[in-house]
Design a protein around this motif. Structure first.
Motif, mmCIF file in Angstrom:
data_model
loop_
_atom_site.group_PDB
_atom_site.id
_atom_site.type_symbol
_atom_site.label_atom_id
_atom_site.label_comp_id
_atom_site.label_asym_id
_atom_site.label_seq_id
_atom_site.Cartn_x
_atom_site.Cartn_y
_atom_site.Cartn_z
ATOM 1 N N MET A 64 0.830 -1.187 0.000
ATOM 2 C CA MET A 64 0.000 0.000 0.000
ATOM 3 C C MET A 64 0.876 1.253 0.000
ATOM 4 O O MET A 64 0.532 2.249 -0.628
ATOM 5 C CB MET A 64 -0.920 -0.038 1.227
ATOM 6 C CG MET A 64 -1.931 1.033 1.244
ATOM 7 S SD MET A 64 -3.091 0.829 -0.075
ATOM 8 C CE MET A 64 -4.548 1.415 0.655
ATOM 9 N N ASN A 65 1.989 1.191 0.742
ATOM 10 C CA ASN A 65 2.888 2.326 0.819
ATOM 11 C C ASN A 65 3.526 2.617 -0.538
ATOM 12 O O ASN A 65 3.721 3.777 -0.899
ATOM 13 C CB ASN A 65 3.950 2.068 1.884
ATOM 14 C CG ASN A 65 4.682 3.329 2.262
ATOM 15 O OD1 ASN A 65 4.254 4.424 1.929
ATOM 16 N ND2 ASN A 65 5.784 3.170 2.948
ATOM 17 N N ILE A 66 3.840 1.581 -1.299
ATOM 18 C CA ILE A 66 4.446 1.759 -2.621
ATOM 19 C C ILE A 66 3.428 2.397 -3.566
ATOM 20 O O ILE A 66 3.777 3.269 -4.371
ATOM 21 C CB ILE A 66 4.947 0.404 -3.171
ATOM 22 C CG1 ILE A 66 6.076 -0.114 -2.294
ATOM 23 C CG2 ILE A 66 5.394 0.529 -4.605
ATOM 24 C CD1 ILE A 66 6.513 -1.517 -2.620
ATOM 25 N N LEU A 67 2.175 1.999 -3.461
ATOM 26 C CA LEU A 67 1.127 2.576 -4.302
ATOM 27 C C LEU A 67 0.948 4.067 -4.017
ATOM 28 O O LEU A 67 0.847 4.879 -4.947
ATOM 29 C CB LEU A 67 -0.189 1.829 -4.080
ATOM 30 C CG LEU A 67 -1.393 2.332 -4.866
ATOM 31 C CD1 LEU A 67 -1.180 2.093 -6.356
ATOM 32 C CD2 LEU A 67 -2.651 1.648 -4.394
ATOM 33 N N LEU A 68 0.913 4.446 -2.740
ATOM 34 C CA LEU A 68 0.769 5.852 -2.390
ATOM 35 C C LEU A 68 1.957 6.674 -2.873
ATOM 36 O O LEU A 68 1.792 7.791 -3.368
ATOM 37 C CB LEU A 68 0.614 6.003 -0.876
ATOM 38 C CG LEU A 68 -0.718 5.573 -0.301
ATOM 39 C CD1 LEU A 68 -0.706 5.662 1.219
ATOM 40 C CD2 LEU A 68 -1.840 6.409 -0.851
ATOM 41 N N THR A 69 3.150 6.126 -2.740
ATOM 42 C CA THR A 69 4.341 6.831 -3.206
ATOM 43 C C THR A 69 4.311 7.005 -4.718
ATOM 44 O O THR A 69 4.671 8.070 -5.238
ATOM 45 C CB THR A 69 5.601 6.060 -2.777
ATOM 46 O OG1 THR A 69 5.563 5.862 -1.362
ATOM 47 C CG2 THR A 69 6.861 6.814 -3.151
ATOM 48 N N ALA A 125 -7.378 9.952 -5.987
ATOM 49 C CA ALA A 125 -6.848 8.704 -5.413
ATOM 50 C C ALA A 125 -6.175 8.965 -4.070
ATOM 51 O O ALA A 125 -6.361 8.202 -3.114
ATOM 52 C CB ALA A 125 -5.867 8.058 -6.387
ATOM 53 N N LEU A 126 -5.407 10.036 -3.973
ATOM 54 C CA LEU A 126 -4.760 10.351 -2.695
ATOM 55 C C LEU A 126 -5.775 10.721 -1.625
ATOM 56 O O LEU A 126 -5.611 10.363 -0.456
ATOM 57 C CB LEU A 126 -3.754 11.480 -2.885
ATOM 58 C CG LEU A 126 -2.475 11.106 -3.624
ATOM 59 C CD1 LEU A 126 -1.642 12.347 -3.893
ATOM 60 C CD2 LEU A 126 -1.677 10.095 -2.836
ATOM 61 N N ALA A 127 -6.840 11.410 -2.008
ATOM 62 C CA ALA A 127 -7.889 11.737 -1.040
ATOM 63 C C ALA A 127 -8.607 10.477 -0.566
ATOM 64 O O ALA A 127 -8.936 10.339 0.611
ATOM 65 C CB ALA A 127 -8.880 12.713 -1.651
ATOM 66 N N TYR A 128 -8.835 9.546 -1.477
ATOM 67 C CA TYR A 128 -9.501 8.292 -1.099
ATOM 68 C C TYR A 128 -8.621 7.478 -0.151
ATOM 69 O O TYR A 128 -9.090 6.983 0.864
ATOM 70 C CB TYR A 128 -9.817 7.480 -2.350
ATOM 71 C CG TYR A 128 -10.397 6.121 -2.043
ATOM 72 C CD1 TYR A 128 -11.715 5.990 -1.631
ATOM 73 C CD2 TYR A 128 -9.622 4.972 -2.149
ATOM 74 C CE1 TYR A 128 -12.245 4.752 -1.334
ATOM 75 C CE2 TYR A 128 -10.144 3.731 -1.853
ATOM 76 C CZ TYR A 128 -11.456 3.622 -1.444
ATOM 77 O OH TYR A 128 -11.974 2.402 -1.138
ATOM 78 N N PHE A 129 -7.345 7.346 -0.488
ATOM 79 C CA PHE A 129 -6.451 6.566 0.369
ATOM 80 C C PHE A 129 -6.159 7.282 1.673
ATOM 81 O O PHE A 129 -5.870 6.636 2.686
ATOM 82 C CB PHE A 129 -5.146 6.253 -0.356
ATOM 83 C CG PHE A 129 -5.309 5.260 -1.478
ATOM 84 C CD1 PHE A 129 -6.007 4.087 -1.307
ATOM 85 C CD2 PHE A 129 -4.758 5.517 -2.728
ATOM 86 C CE1 PHE A 129 -6.170 3.184 -2.332
ATOM 87 C CE2 PHE A 129 -4.909 4.616 -3.764
ATOM 88 C CZ PHE A 129 -5.611 3.447 -3.566
ATOM 89 N N GLY A 130 -6.245 8.601 1.686
ATOM 90 C CA GLY A 130 -6.020 9.339 2.921
ATOM 91 C C GLY A 130 -7.143 9.170 3.915
ATOM 92 O O GLY A 130 -6.933 9.244 5.118
ATOM 93 N N ASN A 131 -8.354 8.927 3.433
ATOM 94 C CA ASN A 131 -9.503 8.734 4.318
ATOM 95 C C ASN A 131 -9.774 7.273 4.632
ATOM 96 O O ASN A 131 -10.706 6.977 5.361
ATOM 97 C CB ASN A 131 -10.758 9.361 3.710
ATOM 98 C CG ASN A 131 -10.717 10.860 3.765
ATOM 99 O OD1 ASN A 131 -10.110 11.425 4.659
ATOM 100 N ND2 ASN A 131 -11.355 11.509 2.813
ATOM 101 N N ALA A 132 -8.993 6.376 4.079
ATOM 102 C CA ALA A 132 -9.192 4.949 4.354
ATOM 103 C C ALA A 132 -8.848 4.658 5.811
ATOM 104 O O ALA A 132 -8.022 5.332 6.430
ATOM 105 C CB ALA A 132 -8.324 4.111 3.423
#
Length: 138
Positions: free
Chosen positions: A1-6, A72-79
């Motif tokens: 997950m960290n690699i995807l966000l980066t 995408a960053l907003a979605y993953f930030g609220n997960a």
């Protein structure tokens, strides 16, 4: 997950830098030398805008990529955080136990509270039946 966000963050930054560069390089409609003296202003203002060239289409594509990356960053930030990723997970938060259970009479405004137990924090008595703590009725 960290690699995807980066990866998403890197793509977003590259698209933002690309948009900045392409917008600065593009030639504006009113940037002609003749437009400064009024010769080309009315033609570009009221005339057809023409077809989009390579730079404007590339800017539009980069803007779409930037928008998708932002979503995408907003979605993953609220997960929800996964187990083990919380800072407060190891902290033990306990409320102090009450000294005595409050009776129903102590919760009614205008009545006096029972005497405090020794060793407990002194609670001031409620005001006498003055009506100050009561809710007005129609």
């Amino acid at each position: 997950m960290n690699i995807l966000l980066t990866t998403v963050l890197a793509i977003q930054m590259l698209s933002a830098l690309g948009m900045i560069g392409l917008i600065l390089v593009q030639h504006g409609k009113g940037a002609d030398m003749g437009a400064a003296f009024g010769s080309g202003g009315s033609g570009s203002l009221f005339g057809a805008s023409g077809s989009a060239n390579f730079l404007s289409r590339t800017t539009a594509v980069l803007a779409a990529v930037f928008f998708v990356c932002t979503l995408a960053l907003a979605y993953f930030g609220n997960a929800r955080p996964q187990t083990g990723s919380s800072v407060l997970e190891g902290a033990v938060l306990t409320a102090p136990a009450p000294a005595t259970a409050a009776s129903g009479a102590a919760q009614i405004p205008g009545t006096s509270a029972p005497a405090p137990v020794t060793g407990a924090v002194a609670v001031p008595p409620a005001p006498a039946a003055s009506g100050a703590g009561q809710i007005p009725t129609k």
